[in-house]
Design a protein around this motif. Structure first.
Motif, PDB file in Angstrom:
ATOM      1  N   THR A  48       0.857  -1.181   0.000  1.00  0.00           N
ATOM      2  CA  THR A  48       0.000   0.000   0.000  1.00  0.00           C
ATOM      3  C   THR A  48       0.897   1.236   0.000  1.00  0.00           C
ATOM      4  O   THR A  48       2.078   1.157   0.328  1.00  0.00           O
ATOM      5  N   GLY A  49       0.321   2.366  -0.366  1.00  0.00           N
ATOM      6  CA  GLY A  49       1.072   3.621  -0.385  1.00  0.00           C
ATOM      7  C   GLY A  49       0.368   4.673   0.444  1.00  0.00           C
ATOM      8  O   GLY A  49      -0.859   4.799   0.380  1.00  0.00           O
ATOM      9  N   SER A  50       1.124   5.403   1.243  1.00  0.00           N
ATOM     10  CA  SER A  50       0.553   6.441   2.100  1.00  0.00           C
ATOM     11  C   SER A  50       1.277   7.763   1.927  1.00  0.00           C
ATOM     12  O   SER A  50       2.436   7.800   1.517  1.00  0.00           O
ATOM     13  N   GLY A  76      -3.953   7.213   2.567  1.00  0.00           N
ATOM     14  CA  GLY A  76      -3.242   6.186   1.810  1.00  0.00           C
ATOM     15  C   GLY A  76      -4.156   5.037   1.491  1.00  0.00           C
ATOM     16  O   GLY A  76      -5.321   5.010   1.907  1.00  0.00           O
ATOM     17  N   HIS A  78      -4.613   1.211  -1.187  1.00  0.00           N
ATOM     18  CA  HIS A  78      -4.167   0.132  -2.067  1.00  0.00           C
ATOM     19  C   HIS A  78      -3.489   0.643  -3.338  1.00  0.00           C
ATOM     20  O   HIS A  78      -3.890   1.661  -3.893  1.00  0.00           O
ATOM     21  N   ALA A  89       0.385   6.540  -3.643  1.00  0.00           N
ATOM     22  CA  ALA A  89       0.218   7.334  -2.418  1.00  0.00           C
ATOM     23  C   ALA A  89      -0.362   8.708  -2.740  1.00  0.00           C
ATOM     24  O   ALA A  89      -1.270   9.193  -2.044  1.00  0.00           O
ATOM     25  N   GLU A  92      -4.091   8.329  -3.725  1.00  0.00           N
ATOM     26  CA  GLU A  92      -4.912   8.074  -2.540  1.00  0.00           C
ATOM     27  C   GLU A  92      -5.079   9.335  -1.696  1.00  0.00           C
ATOM     28  O   GLU A  92      -6.161   9.604  -1.182  1.00  0.00           O
ATOM     29  N   ASP A 113       6.088   0.582   7.027  1.00  0.00           N
ATOM     30  CA  ASP A 113       5.390  -0.035   8.147  1.00  0.00           C
ATOM     31  C   ASP A 113       4.676  -1.285   7.645  1.00  0.00           C
ATOM     32  O   ASP A 113       4.269  -1.355   6.483  1.00  0.00           O
ATOM     33  N   HIS A 128      -0.914  -5.034   5.552  1.00  0.00           N
ATOM     34  CA  HIS A 128      -0.565  -3.944   4.644  1.00  0.00           C
ATOM     35  C   HIS A 128       0.921  -3.668   4.810  1.00  0.00           C
ATOM     36  O   HIS A 128       1.390  -3.391   5.914  1.00  0.00           O
ATOM     37  N   TYR A 129       1.632  -3.799   3.714  1.00  0.00           N
ATOM     38  CA  TYR A 129       3.056  -3.481   3.646  1.00  0.00           C
ATOM     39  C   TYR A 129       3.104  -2.051   3.124  1.00  0.00           C
ATOM     40  O   TYR A 129       3.084  -1.825   1.912  1.00  0.00           O
ATOM     41  N   ASP A 130       3.113  -1.101   4.048  1.00  0.00           N
ATOM     42  CA  ASP A 130       2.860   0.297   3.711  1.00  0.00           C
ATOM     43  C   ASP A 130       4.144   1.080   3.461  1.00  0.00           C
ATOM     44  O   ASP A 130       5.043   1.113   4.305  1.00  0.00           O
ATOM     45  N   ARG A 132       5.506   4.871   2.749  1.00  0.00           N
ATOM     46  CA  ARG A 132       5.041   6.240   2.996  1.00  0.00           C
ATOM     47  C   ARG A 132       5.971   7.266   2.362  1.00  0.00           C
ATOM     48  O   ARG A 132       7.187   7.132   2.409  1.00  0.00           O
TER      49      ARG A 132
END
Length: 180
Positions: A48-50, A76, A78, A89, A92, A113, A128-130, A132
């Motif tokens: 995922t992207g944040s 953030g 998917h 990111a 989102e 994270d 979630h393999y986030d 950032r």
């Protein structure tokens, strides 16, 4: 090719503490062994992207109160097949806040994270393999709250540690304070 570019950016990321070192190793391994890692259909977890969004003075951070998770988080979500996680990111962040003034402070990874997402509806619990990224936006621009959020608000950075936010938000704030 895109997967390799993502892995390269992840490998060049310098973690800030032992926990992030573990996250980095786990995310790299996850991407290497999971060909569908950028897809929401990857049931055990996905990338995922944040966006950690600051105002131009670096005194406020934009946070969303996530409807499903009932937590304050950075915008953030998917990747939905997009392997350019920076772009995911940014997309989102715009969708969740309505802000058009969002621009990068850096296109380098700012924080990473791994966190569990509880089962909801037809989705089972997964990770979630986030990844950032750090952005800024105009604090005077009108915010539009998406259906995913209860509210979206600018929060003073100096108050974050007193407002019972999760560990990863506090870690990102500490990184910002360290940059000043």
């Amino acid at each position: 090719m895109c997967r390799e570019a993502f892995l390269s950016s992840l490998q060049s990321y310098t973690p800030s503490n032992e926990k992030e070192i573990q996250f980095k190793d786990s995310i790299i391994e996850f991407v290497r062994i999971n060909p569908s890692c950028f897809e929401r259909s990857s049931e055990d977890g996905h990338i995922t992207g944040s966006a950690f969004i600051l105002d131009s003075n670096r005194h406020f951070v934009l946070l969303t109160h996530h409807r499903k998770l009932n937590k304050w988080l950075q915008p953030g979500g998917h990747a939905d097949g997009e392997c350019d996680i920076y772009q995911a990111a940014l997309r989102e962040a715009r969708e969740e806040s309505g802000l058009k003034s969002i621009k990068p402070i850096s296109k380098q990874i700012f924080d990473i994270d791994i966190h569990p997402i509880p089962a909801h509806g037809n989705e089972r619990e997964h990770l979630h393999y986030d990844i950032r990224y750090l952005f800024e936006a105009d604090r005077e621009e009108e915010i539009i709250v998406s259906d995913e959020s209860n509210t979206v608000e600018w929060k003073p950075i100096c108050d974050i540690d007193t407002l019972s936010f999760n560990e990863s938000i506090i870690r990102m704030v500490q990184k910002i304070i360290g940059m000043k």
